[in-house]
Write a protein that holds these residues in place. Structure first.
Motif, PDB file in Angstrom:
ATOM      1  N   TYR A 106       0.835  -1.206   0.000  1.00 54.13           N
ATOM      2  CA  TYR A 106       0.000   0.000   0.000  1.00 54.13           C
ATOM      3  C   TYR A 106       0.868   1.253   0.000  1.00 54.13           C
ATOM      4  O   TYR A 106       0.634   2.200  -0.744  1.00 54.13           O
ATOM      5  CB  TYR A 106      -0.931  -0.017   1.211  1.00 54.13           C
ATOM      6  N   LEU A 162       0.032  10.157  -0.938  1.00 52.36           N
ATOM      7  CA  LEU A 162      -0.539  10.524   0.364  1.00 52.36           C
ATOM      8  C   LEU A 162       0.323  11.525   1.124  1.00 52.36           C
ATOM      9  O   LEU A 162      -0.193  12.330   1.894  1.00 52.36           O
ATOM     10  CB  LEU A 162      -0.735   9.267   1.224  1.00 52.36           C
ATOM     11  N   GLY A 186      -9.362   4.958  10.992  1.00 55.65           N
ATOM     12  CA  GLY A 186      -8.761   4.260   9.851  1.00 55.65           C
ATOM     13  C   GLY A 186      -7.651   5.110   9.265  1.00 55.65           C
ATOM     14  O   GLY A 186      -7.599   5.360   8.068  1.00 55.65           O
ATOM     15  N   ASP A 240      -6.525   3.088  14.181  1.00 57.02           N
ATOM     16  CA  ASP A 240      -6.598   2.120  13.080  1.00 57.02           C
ATOM     17  C   ASP A 240      -6.671   0.711  13.658  1.00 57.02           C
ATOM     18  O   ASP A 240      -6.182   0.453  14.762  1.00 57.02           O
ATOM     19  CB  ASP A 240      -5.379   2.248  12.152  1.00 57.02           C
ATOM     20  N   LEU A 241      -7.247  -0.187  12.855  1.00 52.59           N
ATOM     21  CA  LEU A 241      -7.380  -1.591  13.262  1.00 52.59           C
ATOM     22  C   LEU A 241      -6.077  -2.363  13.098  1.00 52.59           C
ATOM     23  O   LEU A 241      -5.831  -3.347  13.794  1.00 52.59           O
ATOM     24  CB  LEU A 241      -8.464  -2.234  12.368  1.00 52.59           C
ATOM     25  N   SER A 242      -5.237  -1.902  12.178  1.00 59.73           N
ATOM     26  CA  SER A 242      -4.095  -2.716  11.748  1.00 59.73           C
ATOM     27  C   SER A 242      -2.784  -2.262  12.390  1.00 59.73           C
ATOM     28  O   SER A 242      -2.349  -1.111  12.213  1.00 59.73           O
ATOM     29  CB  SER A 242      -3.983  -2.628  10.215  1.00 59.73           C
ATOM     30  N   ASN A 256     -10.940  -1.164  16.777  1.00 54.80           N
ATOM     31  CA  ASN A 256     -11.946  -1.338  15.748  1.00 54.80           C
ATOM     32  C   ASN A 256     -12.909  -0.153  15.805  1.00 54.80           C
ATOM     33  O   ASN A 256     -13.402   0.192  16.889  1.00 54.80           O
ATOM     34  CB  ASN A 256     -12.671  -2.669  16.051  1.00 54.80           C
ATOM     35  N   ALA A 257     -13.217   0.434  14.664  1.00 52.68           N
ATOM     36  CA  ALA A 257     -14.109   1.599  14.628  1.00 52.68           C
ATOM     37  C   ALA A 257     -15.488   1.297  15.203  1.00 52.68           C
ATOM     38  O   ALA A 257     -16.216   2.211  15.595  1.00 52.68           O
ATOM     39  CB  ALA A 257     -14.244   2.089  13.184  1.00 52.68           C
ATOM     40  N   ALA A 289     -10.597   9.274   5.853  1.00 54.05           N
ATOM     41  CA  ALA A 289     -10.417   9.210   4.404  1.00 54.05           C
ATOM     42  C   ALA A 289     -10.303   7.730   4.033  1.00 54.05           C
ATOM     43  O   ALA A 289      -9.228   7.145   4.120  1.00 54.05           O
ATOM     44  CB  ALA A 289      -9.164   9.979   3.986  1.00 54.05           C
ATOM     45  N   PHE A 290     -11.435   7.132   3.697  1.00 56.45           N
ATOM     46  CA  PHE A 290     -11.485   5.729   3.262  1.00 56.45           C
ATOM     47  C   PHE A 290     -11.030   4.763   4.359  1.00 56.45           C
ATOM     48  O   PHE A 290     -10.627   3.647   4.070  1.00 56.45           O
ATOM     49  CB  PHE A 290     -10.652   5.509   1.990  1.00 56.45           C
ATOM     50  N   GLY A 331     -11.760   2.490   7.733  1.00 56.39           N
ATOM     51  CA  GLY A 331     -12.749   1.890   8.637  1.00 56.39           C
ATOM     52  C   GLY A 331     -14.127   1.707   8.027  1.00 56.39           C
ATOM     53  O   GLY A 331     -14.608   0.571   7.907  1.00 56.39           O
TER      54      GLY A 331
HETATM   55  C1  LIG Z   1      -7.742   2.351   2.422  1.00 56.37           C
HETATM   56  S1  LIG Z   1      -6.873   2.432   3.941  1.00 56.37           S
HETATM   57  C2  LIG Z   1      -6.967   4.184   4.241  1.00 56.37           C
HETATM   58  C3  LIG Z   1      -5.868   4.640   5.153  1.00 56.37           C
HETATM   59  C4  LIG Z   1      -5.686   6.166   5.204  1.00 56.37           C
HETATM   60  N1  LIG Z   1      -6.869   6.844   5.669  1.00 56.37           N
HETATM   61  C5  LIG Z   1      -5.258   6.634   3.831  1.00 56.37           C
HETATM   62  O1  LIG Z   1      -5.944   7.517   3.279  1.00 56.37           O
HETATM   63  O2  LIG Z   1      -4.263   6.137   3.333  1.00 56.37           O
HETATM   64  C6  LIG Z   1      -8.097   1.777   5.045  1.00 56.37           C
HETATM   65  C7  LIG Z   1      -7.658   1.760   6.515  1.00 56.37           C
HETATM   66  O3  LIG Z   1      -8.791   1.395   7.319  1.00 56.37           O
HETATM   67  C8  LIG Z   1      -8.335   0.547   8.361  1.00 56.37           C
HETATM   68  N2  LIG Z   1      -9.453  -0.256   8.863  1.00 56.37           N
HETATM   69  C9  LIG Z   1     -10.052  -1.303   8.284  1.00 56.37           C
HETATM   70  N3  LIG Z   1     -11.055  -1.767   9.057  1.00 56.37           N
HETATM   71  C10 LIG Z   1     -11.076  -0.997  10.168  1.00 56.37           C
HETATM   72  C11 LIG Z   1     -11.873  -0.984  11.350  1.00 56.37           C
HETATM   73  N4  LIG Z   1     -12.846  -1.876  11.529  1.00 56.37           N
HETATM   74  N5  LIG Z   1     -11.613  -0.057  12.287  1.00 56.37           N
HETATM   75  C12 LIG Z   1     -10.612   0.851  12.116  1.00 56.37           C
HETATM   76  N6  LIG Z   1      -9.824   0.888  11.018  1.00 56.37           N
HETATM   77  C13 LIG Z   1     -10.053  -0.022  10.046  1.00 56.37           C
HETATM   78  C14 LIG Z   1      -7.253  -0.288   7.685  1.00 56.37           C
HETATM   79  O4  LIG Z   1      -6.397  -0.918   8.610  1.00 56.37           O
HETATM   80  C15 LIG Z   1      -6.562   0.745   6.796  1.00 56.37           C
HETATM   81  O5  LIG Z   1      -5.481   1.363   7.454  1.00 56.37           O
END
Ligand SMILES: C[S@@+](CC[C@H](N)C(=O)[O-])C[C@H]1O[C@@H](n2cnc3c(N)ncnc32)[C@H](O)[C@@H]1O
Length: 287
Positions: free
Chosen positions: A52, A60, A92, A113-115, A139-140, A156-157, A159
């Motif tokens: 990523y 970014l 996220g 963030d979850l990860s 977790n969100a 921004a995208f 969670g």
């Molecule tokens: C597409 S990435 C976007 C990251 C960042 N906002 C960006 O613009 O680069 C999606 C993010 O959402 C996080 N994510 C996925 N499920 C989630 C959850 N249930 N709670 C919190 N974060 C989560 C992922 O770990 C990842 O870092």
């Protein structure tokens, strides 16, 4: 449908490292509950963090708030209103470039963030820039904060596309916001779900129903989910928001800017000229 990732096309795409590590063999449309979605997406984003950031890290930036592949910046759009002196939660956050930018504008930011894999990038960028933002792994759907902790929440995208329980997630966000606080989030525009995830001409052909809410699930050889993404219609989002005590202030559909040639997964100038790729919901907690 994979958010911000290389999408399916008629040519088989080269396997991502995450697919190899997780043993992904294909995708299907089927139901996935919260537990399965969290387990799959946590493992996916851990395994995909390197790819990523190789692919999107430059776009970014390290301290820049870009809302979407259409390159709309918070510095120009000002969807969050006044930031200085505000308590802000980013959901996220990935490597947290948005959170760091907010910190430079005088906000007190917490980035969630979850990860753990994505948060490692956030920690490294924090050290490299000297912009210190508290990072929280959660977790969100279950926010580890007291009620009324924040003036603003944003994403921004992050969670939202990955949670099974959107109504519960929005209730959690409303809970941690102070009355009158804003929740602003960007997601793949729901209408994109009717097309294959392809930035080229193949991605202009309707192949699915907008009304089909069945999640997109990538699976391993045993049928276990390795990635889950949930689809909601615009109406579903509005109902989940109002049900959580949030009012819709604006729905921003950024247009593809002239001169932007960068393809990001299924986002491309070809498709961006014809229909929206991103929906940004600007909402406010009813006092
Ligand atoms: C597409 S990435 C976007 C990251 C960042 N906002 C960006 O613009 O680069 C999606 C993010 O959402 C996080 N994510 C996925 N499920 C989630 C959850 N249930 N709670 C919190 N974060 C989560 C992922 O770990 C990842 O870092």
């Amino acid at each position: 449908m994979s958010t911000l990732e290389a999408g399916a096309s008629e040519e088989p795409a080269p396997q991502r490292a995450a697919e190899r590590v997780l043993g992904t063999v294909g995708s299907e449309r089927r139901w996935a509950d919260s537990a399965e979605s969290v387990a799959a997406n946590s493992a996916w984003w851990d395994a995909d963090a390197d790819d990523y950031h190789v692919e999107h890290g430059e776009f970014l930036g390290v301290s820049d708030f870009v809302w979407c592949p259409e390159a709309l910046r918070e510095d120009d759009a000002r969807l969050l209103g006044d930031i200085a002196g505000r308590d802000v939660l980013e959901i996220g956050c990935g490597s947290a470039p948005c959170a760091r930018w907010l910190a430079t504008q005088g906000a007190r930011v917490t980035a969630l963030d979850l990860s753990a894999g994505m948060l490692r990038y956030a920690a490294a960028a924090g050290e490299a820039t000297g912009i210190d933002v508290p990072l929280v792994r959660a977790n969100a759907e279950r926010l580890p904060f007291a009620a009324g902790s924040f003036d603003l929440a944003c994403s921004a995208f992050g969670g939202v596309p990955f949670v099974a329980d959107i109504a519960g997630t929005f209730r959690e966000i409303a809970r941690v916001l102070r009355p009158g606080g804003s929740w602003v989030f960007a997601v793949t525009h729901p209408m994109r779900w009717i097309f294959p995830d392809d930035p080229g001409p193949n991605g202009l052909r309707v192949t699915g129903s907008y009304f089909d809410r069945t999640p997109y699930v990538e699976v391993d050889g045993d049928g276990h989910a390795t990635y889950v993404e949930h689809h909601r219609t615009l109406g579903d989002f509005v109902r989940a928001l109002t049900g959580a005590g949030l009012t819709l202030v604006d729905l921003v559909e950024p247009e593809w800017p002239e001169g932007l040639t960068e393809v990001w997964g299924q986002w491309s100038p070809l498709r961006g000229e014809l229909f929206p790729g991103t929906a940004i919901f600007v909402t406010r907690r009813v006092a």
